[in-house]
Design a protein around this motif. Sequence first.
Motif, PDB file in Angstrom:
ATOM      1  N   LYS A 118       0.828  -1.211   0.000  1.00  0.00           N
ATOM      2  CA  LYS A 118       0.000   0.000   0.000  1.00  0.00           C
ATOM      3  C   LYS A 118       0.860   1.258   0.000  1.00  0.00           C
ATOM      4  O   LYS A 118       0.577   2.220  -0.722  1.00  0.00           O
ATOM      5  N   LYS A 119       1.931   1.255   0.809  1.00  0.00           N
ATOM      6  CA  LYS A 119       2.837   2.412   0.847  1.00  0.00           C
ATOM      7  C   LYS A 119       3.485   2.628  -0.523  1.00  0.00           C
ATOM      8  O   LYS A 119       3.596   3.763  -0.998  1.00  0.00           O
ATOM      9  N   LEU A 124       3.944   5.471  -5.684  1.00  0.00           N
ATOM     10  CA  LEU A 124       3.882   5.368  -7.138  1.00  0.00           C
ATOM     11  C   LEU A 124       2.835   6.318  -7.698  1.00  0.00           C
ATOM     12  O   LEU A 124       3.035   6.931  -8.752  1.00  0.00           O
ATOM     13  N   LYS A 125       1.719   6.458  -6.990  1.00  0.00           N
ATOM     14  CA  LYS A 125       0.674   7.377  -7.436  1.00  0.00           C
ATOM     15  C   LYS A 125       1.181   8.816  -7.416  1.00  0.00           C
ATOM     16  O   LYS A 125       0.846   9.606  -8.297  1.00  0.00           O
ATOM     17  N   LYS A 126       1.990   9.143  -6.407  1.00  0.00           N
ATOM     18  CA  LYS A 126       2.567  10.487  -6.347  1.00  0.00           C
ATOM     19  C   LYS A 126       3.538  10.703  -7.509  1.00  0.00           C
ATOM     20  O   LYS A 126       3.603  11.783  -8.089  1.00  0.00           O
ATOM     21  N   LEU A 131       1.664   4.964 -14.347  1.00  0.00           N
ATOM     22  CA  LEU A 131       2.261   3.738 -13.808  1.00  0.00           C
ATOM     23  C   LEU A 131       1.402   3.158 -12.690  1.00  0.00           C
ATOM     24  O   LEU A 131       1.281   1.941 -12.564  1.00  0.00           O
ATOM     25  N   TYR A 132       0.789   4.020 -11.898  1.00  0.00           N
ATOM     26  CA  TYR A 132      -0.093   3.556 -10.823  1.00  0.00           C
ATOM     27  C   TYR A 132      -1.286   2.799 -11.403  1.00  0.00           C
ATOM     28  O   TYR A 132      -1.659   1.729 -10.906  1.00  0.00           O
ATOM     29  N   GLU A 133      -1.888   3.360 -12.450  1.00  0.00           N
ATOM     30  CA  GLU A 133      -3.044   2.705 -13.079  1.00  0.00           C
ATOM     31  C   GLU A 133      -2.650   1.343 -13.648  1.00  0.00           C
ATOM     32  O   GLU A 133      -3.409   0.386 -13.560  1.00  0.00           O
ATOM     33  N   LYS A 134      -1.455   1.241 -14.214  1.00  0.00           N
ATOM     34  CA  LYS A 134      -0.995  -0.044 -14.755  1.00  0.00           C
ATOM     35  C   LYS A 134      -0.672  -1.029 -13.640  1.00  0.00           C
ATOM     36  O   LYS A 134      -0.829  -2.231 -13.792  1.00  0.00           O
ATOM     37  N   ALA A 135      -0.222  -0.515 -12.499  1.00  0.00           N
ATOM     38  CA  ALA A 135       0.162  -1.390 -11.388  1.00  0.00           C
ATOM     39  C   ALA A 135      -1.043  -2.005 -10.692  1.00  0.00           C
ATOM     40  O   ALA A 135      -0.960  -3.108 -10.170  1.00  0.00           O
ATOM     41  N   ILE A 136      -2.164  -1.301 -10.688  1.00  0.00           N
ATOM     42  CA  ILE A 136      -3.319  -1.821  -9.954  1.00  0.00           C
ATOM     43  C   ILE A 136      -4.231  -2.697 -10.808  1.00  0.00           C
ATOM     44  O   ILE A 136      -5.206  -3.239 -10.316  1.00  0.00           O
TER      45      ILE A 136
END
Length: 173
Positions: A118-119, A124-126, A131-136
Amino acid sequence: MWRVRTYHKFVPSLAIRHRSGANVPRKKTKNPLESRKKAVKEAQRILRMRVAQIEASKPRMEEIDPDLLRPERQRQRLAISEEEKECRVLLAKDWSRYQMQRYEEDFRKLTGLIVCRKKALVELKKASEILYEKAIVIDKKLFPLEKKGPTATPPLQSYEAPDAEEDYIHVRT
């Protein structure tokens, strides 16, 4: 007058290949019934092969001689002393404690991993929204799961729904 002779070099990669309609071979039309028959035959062949593999892998059970099953051939149960019983109970309790410790340790590790994940996702979102959208995104190939079940169940004929009167409402105190 002077006549100039030119020699052209033939380059096959640059040549245009043209076929007239008469030289083009016709496509063979496939009968859908024949292709379906072939598919059924292939499925049956694969099924026969799998059944043969399963039968070959099964351990062969031999018949047990009925004389071996006579009551006088069976072993007598050993009498266990009270000390031995108590020792076995204590051993079972120790094993239970050990397994509980293992479970708690695994649970702590897993919750730690989830917190770290989560951290990392927050960081990554910051850093990058893309990249955040691809990671989730969930990879369904990693854990293929299909759930099938009833989507609409018919009501039970014998069930009587309670009325919404005050007589039926029970309040626990």
